[in-house]
Motif scaffolding. Sequence first.
Motif, PDB file in Angstrom:
ATOM      1  N   ASN A 133      37.787  30.711  44.416  1.00 50.27           N
ATOM      2  CA  ASN A 133      38.479  30.441  43.162  1.00 50.27           C
ATOM      3  C   ASN A 133      39.842  31.111  43.080  1.00 50.27           C
ATOM      4  N   GLY A 134      40.390  31.525  44.225  1.00 50.09           N
ATOM      5  CA  GLY A 134      41.764  32.001  44.281  1.00 50.09           C
ATOM      6  C   GLY A 134      41.985  33.494  44.292  1.00 50.09           C
ATOM      7  N   ALA A 135      40.929  34.295  44.338  1.00 48.43           N
ATOM      8  CA  ALA A 135      41.102  35.747  44.378  1.00 48.43           C
ATOM      9  C   ALA A 135      41.437  36.200  45.796  1.00 48.43           C
ATOM     10  N   MET A 136      42.000  37.393  45.869  1.00 48.79           N
ATOM     11  CA  MET A 136      42.330  38.010  47.153  1.00 48.79           C
ATOM     12  C   MET A 136      41.561  39.329  47.251  1.00 48.79           C
ATOM     13  N   VAL A 137      40.941  39.571  48.386  1.00 51.07           N
ATOM     14  CA  VAL A 137      40.225  40.825  48.608  1.00 51.07           C
ATOM     15  C   VAL A 137      41.238  41.892  49.010  1.00 51.07           C
ATOM     16  N   VAL A 138      41.251  42.979  48.254  1.00 54.97           N
ATOM     17  CA  VAL A 138      42.155  44.089  48.539  1.00 54.97           C
ATOM     18  C   VAL A 138      41.455  45.125  49.410  1.00 54.97           C
ATOM     19  N   ARG A 139      40.188  45.393  49.088  1.00 53.44           N
ATOM     20  CA  ARG A 139      39.339  46.289  49.887  1.00 53.44           C
ATOM     21  C   ARG A 139      37.966  45.648  49.961  1.00 53.44           C
ATOM     22  N   ASP A 140      37.552  45.331  51.157  1.00 52.39           N
ATOM     23  CA  ASP A 140      36.266  44.676  51.344  1.00 52.39           C
ATOM     24  C   ASP A 140      35.131  45.648  51.006  1.00 52.39           C
TER      25      ASP A 140
ATOM     26  N   SER B 120      41.560  58.383  39.220  1.00 53.14           N
ATOM     27  CA  SER B 120      41.828  58.716  40.615  1.00 53.14           C
ATOM     28  C   SER B 120      43.309  58.533  40.908  1.00 53.14           C
ATOM     29  N   LYS B 121      43.720  59.104  42.035  1.00 56.58           N
ATOM     30  CA  LYS B 121      45.082  58.869  42.492  1.00 56.58           C
ATOM     31  C   LYS B 121      45.136  57.443  43.014  1.00 56.58           C
ATOM     32  N   GLY B 122      45.999  56.664  42.433  1.00 60.00           N
ATOM     33  CA  GLY B 122      46.090  55.264  42.814  1.00 60.00           C
ATOM     34  C   GLY B 122      46.477  55.096  44.266  1.00 60.00           C
ATOM     35  N   PRO B 123      45.758  54.247  44.987  1.00 62.92           N
ATOM     36  CA  PRO B 123      46.075  53.991  46.396  1.00 62.92           C
ATOM     37  C   PRO B 123      47.320  53.120  46.529  1.00 62.92           C
ATOM     38  N   HIS B 124      47.784  52.941  47.749  1.00 60.55           N
ATOM     39  CA  HIS B 124      49.000  52.164  47.986  1.00 60.55           C
ATOM     40  C   HIS B 124      48.875  50.737  47.462  1.00 60.55           C
ATOM     41  N   ASP B 125      47.645  50.187  47.454  1.00 60.50           N
ATOM     42  CA  ASP B 125      47.477  48.811  47.005  1.00 60.50           C
ATOM     43  C   ASP B 125      47.309  48.692  45.490  1.00 60.50           C
ATOM     44  N   TYR B 126      47.205  49.807  44.784  1.00 60.61           N
ATOM     45  CA  TYR B 126      47.088  49.801  43.319  1.00 60.61           C
ATOM     46  C   TYR B 126      47.507  51.185  42.817  1.00 60.61           C
ATOM     47  N   PRO B 127      48.805  51.516  42.895  1.00 61.47           N
ATOM     48  CA  PRO B 127      49.258  52.878  42.640  1.00 61.47           C
ATOM     49  C   PRO B 127      49.069  53.363  41.204  1.00 61.47           C
ATOM     50  N   HIS B 128      49.103  52.459  40.230  1.00 60.81           N
ATOM     51  CA  HIS B 128      48.871  52.852  38.843  1.00 60.81           C
ATOM     52  C   HIS B 128      48.423  51.635  38.041  1.00 60.81           C
ATOM     53  N   GLY B 129      47.573  51.892  37.091  1.00 62.04           N
ATOM     54  CA  GLY B 129      47.041  50.818  36.266  1.00 62.04           C
ATOM     55  C   GLY B 129      45.558  51.024  36.009  1.00 62.04           C
ATOM     56  N   ILE B 130      44.963  50.045  35.351  1.00 62.65           N
ATOM     57  CA  ILE B 130      43.556  50.110  34.976  1.00 62.65           C
ATOM     58  C   ILE B 130      42.822  48.933  35.595  1.00 62.65           C
ATOM     59  N   ARG B 131      41.679  49.216  36.207  1.00 63.73           N
ATOM     60  CA  ARG B 131      40.827  48.163  36.765  1.00 63.73           C
ATOM     61  C   ARG B 131      39.448  48.267  36.130  1.00 63.73           C
ATOM     62  N   ILE B 132      38.910  47.122  35.695  1.00 58.91           N
ATOM     63  CA  ILE B 132      37.535  47.134  35.221  1.00 58.91           C
ATOM     64  C   ILE B 132      36.601  47.086  36.421  1.00 58.91           C
ATOM     65  N   GLN B 133      35.399  47.580  36.247  1.00 62.42           N
ATOM     66  CA  GLN B 133      34.373  47.557  37.274  1.00 62.42           C
ATOM     67  C   GLN B 133      33.271  46.621  36.786  1.00 62.42           C
TER      68      GLN B 133
ATOM     69  N   ASP C 155      24.745  55.232  46.345  1.00 62.36           N
ATOM     70  CA  ASP C 155      23.904  54.447  45.451  1.00 62.36           C
ATOM     71  C   ASP C 155      24.392  53.028  45.190  1.00 62.36           C
ATOM     72  N   PHE C 156      25.538  52.661  45.736  1.00 64.99           N
ATOM     73  CA  PHE C 156      26.101  51.350  45.421  1.00 64.99           C
ATOM     74  C   PHE C 156      27.078  50.897  46.496  1.00 64.99           C
ATOM     75  N   TYR C 157      27.448  49.611  46.396  1.00 66.14           N
ATOM     76  CA  TYR C 157      28.520  49.029  47.208  1.00 66.14           C
ATOM     77  C   TYR C 157      29.669  48.728  46.261  1.00 66.14           C
ATOM     78  N   LEU C 158      30.898  48.790  46.766  1.00 59.47           N
ATOM     79  CA  LEU C 158      32.083  48.579  45.947  1.00 59.47           C
ATOM     80  C   LEU C 158      33.111  47.793  46.733  1.00 59.47           C
ATOM     81  N   ALA C 159      33.773  46.862  46.076  1.00 62.70           N
ATOM     82  CA  ALA C 159      34.891  46.112  46.666  1.00 62.70           C
ATOM     83  C   ALA C 159      35.954  45.963  45.589  1.00 62.70           C
ATOM     84  N   TYR C 160      37.215  45.842  46.019  1.00 63.14           N
ATOM     85  CA  TYR C 160      38.318  45.620  45.086  1.00 63.14           C
ATOM     86  C   TYR C 160      38.974  44.286  45.390  1.00 63.14           C
ATOM     87  N   LEU C 161      39.254  43.540  44.343  1.00 61.39           N
ATOM     88  CA  LEU C 161      39.891  42.235  44.470  1.00 61.39           C
ATOM     89  C   LEU C 161      41.029  42.118  43.468  1.00 61.39           C
TER      90      LEU C 161
END
Length: 117
Positions: free
Chosen positions: A83-90, A54-67, A96-102
């Motif tokens: 445990n110290g994580a930050m929610v980027v997208r709640d 996908s086109k990387g959003p402003h909070d993660y413009p390029h890179g790889i994220r595991i799901q 068929d699913f719910y998704l969040a990015y941290l």
Amino acid sequence: MAKVIGFELNSQDPEKAAEFYSNVFGWEIEEPNWGYWPVKTGNDQNQAVNAGISKGPHDYPHGIRIQIEVKSIEESISLAKENGAMVVRDKMEFDDFYLAYLVDPVGLGYGLIQRKG
């Protein structure tokens, strides 16, 4: 135990990325849906982990994220924050699913997926 069920390649030129990974690795790239190109990296016989581009959003413009698939996205978000994580997208809802990015405490981004039903 939560398991990795996929990964997402973020690029500012997703069409070029899709062409590259298809040409170099033979991955099957499907037509985009909501700006997301589903990717098949193998078949049922080789137990491949599939992906998306996908086109990387402003909070993660390029890179790889595991799901990572979890039983309860709310519980996993809460535990991650404790445990110290930050929610980027709640929590977001899809058909068929719910998704969040941290982002974990060392800056690595990842997605949480909870299947419906």
